[in-house]
Design an enzyme around this catalytic site. Structure first.
Site, PDB file in Angstrom:
ATOM      1  N   GLY A  69       0.793  -1.214   0.000  1.00 60.25           N
ATOM      2  CA  GLY A  69       0.000   0.000   0.000  1.00 60.25           C
ATOM      3  C   GLY A  69       0.827   1.266   0.000  1.00 60.25           C
ATOM      4  CB  SER A  70       3.932   2.278   1.755  1.00 60.82           C
ATOM      5  OG  SER A  70       3.450   2.174   3.076  1.00 60.82           O
ATOM      6  CG  ASN A 150      -4.205   3.607   9.993  1.00 63.87           C
ATOM      7  OD1 ASN A 150      -4.637   4.698   9.637  1.00 63.87           O
ATOM      8  ND2 ASN A 150      -3.066   3.482  10.654  1.00 63.87           N
ATOM      9  CD  GLN A 178      -6.228  -0.998   8.297  1.00 61.78           C
ATOM     10  OE1 GLN A 178      -6.956  -1.882   8.742  1.00 61.78           O
ATOM     11  NE2 GLN A 178      -4.916  -1.038   8.441  1.00 61.78           N
ATOM     12  N   GLY A 199      -1.925  -6.529   0.202  1.00 65.80           N
ATOM     13  CA  GLY A 199      -2.344  -7.921   0.318  1.00 65.80           C
ATOM     14  C   GLY A 199      -2.397  -8.475   1.729  1.00 65.80           C
ATOM     15  CG  HIS A 200       0.256  -7.070   5.008  1.00 67.84           C
ATOM     16  ND1 HIS A 200       0.350  -6.774   6.350  1.00 67.84           N
ATOM     17  CD2 HIS A 200       0.474  -5.915   4.344  1.00 67.84           C
ATOM     18  CE1 HIS A 200       0.617  -5.479   6.492  1.00 67.84           C
ATOM     19  NE2 HIS A 200       0.699  -4.947   5.289  1.00 67.84           N
ATOM     20  CB  THR A 236      11.431  -9.836 -12.111  1.00 69.40           C
ATOM     21  OG1 THR A 236      12.503  -9.631 -13.037  1.00 69.40           O
ATOM     22  CG2 THR A 236      10.738 -11.148 -12.406  1.00 69.40           C
ATOM     23  CB  CYS A 323       6.226   5.015  23.428  1.00 70.04           C
ATOM     24  SG  CYS A 323       5.211   6.247  24.260  1.00 70.04           S
TER      25      CYS A 323
END
Length: 394
Positions: A69-70, A150, A178, A199-200, A236, A323
């Site tokens: 996503g990033s 998120n 999300q 995907g994750h 690839t 933190c």
């Protein structure tokens, strides 16, 4: 162990793993190669593209596979900025509680002379289409808002925002990391020009993502090299990962209704139970929120301590506090919805999926109140609050 951090990542499904294995063991060719082994991989890649497109309501040519996503967020924003720049339009609209993949890219574009306007969010974490309409100017080149937050799970009125952007002739991108696989998405019905997913987040493999870009939107390369992905994303292709992503997304979309109903019921039990803890507050929209998202602030405690003790109790969760990343600042999302610093530090995010059970919820509702009470019993801040020396904020 109770895994309640599905917004961070999900366990891969058997369906995704099974879809990947043949492209690791047998059909391992490079999709750019002309011989049969390579063309088998190329055909698989096309079938995955068709699967993802069907899930999003677009055409296969509008799908570009990325590393997550990033990367998709970065490419979408930079592409829209370059389109706007060529037209003399350098005003971008977003929101104050976006993911850092968006906010940091916007900061980069600001250094290049773009003007970024971050819309404020209301106390339940949403932005209206009217806010977007009021902010659009003749020089606006892009509106980018997340589909669902998120951290606090609030779902934004994407179709309405998209309609405003379409009417005004402004490109609209949504970070749907999300939402994908958990909420119904149709990019044409919702007037979405560009969309990012990972995907994750729905039981697919890590390191895989998608950028949807409506046909006719020229993408700017952020990775140069070969001619893969129609020349817009060099390198690839990760064929096994892409096959796993496509299989996981299809499975999630095929069962989206039943999964949402089950997970929402567990979510609502958690919200009702945690609401019984004194001086606590639910963060996010109580109605329009992701099926599995539960986010609370507990006054008088630190989120990091809560997470460590939950881990000892066999519960995996997360906090809005940053933190652990080396920052003393609490979540920018919680600050954006108006939580004071002292309260935002004591936050807890629990995110469920369809694999969570009633036993998981029962265990969480047993342990969280116990741990919160213990942390308060050893907290000087809580003693000041309880004695009246300081005023409660929740």
């Amino acid at each position: 162990m109770v895994y309640a951090d599905n917004a961070a990542t999900t366990k891969m499904s058997r369906t995704a793993i099974d879809a990947m294995l043949p492209y690791m063991e047998t059909h391992y060719g490079n999709p750019s190669s002309l011989y049969r082994l390579g063309q088998e991989a190329a055909e698989a890649l096309q079938s995955a593209r068709e699967t993802v497109a069907a899930c999003l309501g677009c055409t296969p040519r509008e799908i570009t596979f990325t590393s997550g996503g990033s990367e998709a967020d970065n490419q979408a924003l930079i592409s829209a900025a370059r389109i706007g720049e060529r037209k003399g339009k350098k005003h971008i609209i977003s929101t104050a509680f976006e993911h850092h993949a968006i906010l940091h890219t916007l900061k980069k574009l600001e250094k290049e002379g773009f003007e970024v306007e971050l819309l404020p969010v209301d106390p339940i974490g949403t932005v209206t289409a009217q806010q977007v309409a009021d902010a659009i100017r003749p020089d606006t080149c892009l509106v980018t808002t997340m589909y669902a937050n998120n951290e606090i799970g609030s779902i934004l009125p994407i179709a309405e925002i998209g309609a405003v952007c379409r009417e005004k002739g402004v490109l609209f991108h949504t970070d749907a990391v999300q939402a994908a696989g958990h909420l119904h998405i149709n990019v044409n019905e919702q007037n979405i020009d560009m969309l990012s997913l990972s995907g994750h987040k729905f039981h697919g493999p890590k390191g895989t993502g998608v950028l949807y870009a409506r046909q006719g939107i020229p993408l700017t390369n952020i990775i140069e090299g070969g001619a893969q992905e129609r020349g817009k994303r060099a390198g690839t292709e990760n064929v096994p990962g892409i096959m796993g992503l496509a299989a996981a997304l299809k499975e999630a979309c095929d069962h989206i209704g039943e999964n949402a109903a089950k997970v929402s019921a567990l979510r609502d039990q958690l919200i009702a139970g945690l609401s019984q803890i004194p001086h606590s507050a639910l963060n996010g929209d109580p109605v329009h929120r992701l099926p599995g998202n539960v986010n609370f602030c507990f006054e008088g405690i630190e989120g990091e301590s809560l997470l460590l003790l939950l881990d000892q109790a066999g519960i995996c969760a997360s906090s809005g506090s940053a933190c652990t990343s080396g920052s003393l600042d609490p979540s920018h999302v919680l600050l954006a919805i108006g939580r004071p610093h002292e309260v935002a530090h004591g936050s807890l995010r629990l995110s469920l999926c369809e694999w969570n059970t009633q036993e998981d919820v029962d265990h969480i509702l047993k342990e969280v109140p116990r741990i919160v009470a213990y942390l308060r019993s050893i907290s000087p801040v809580w003693k000041d609050l309880a004695s009246g020396k300081k005023q409660f904020m929740l």
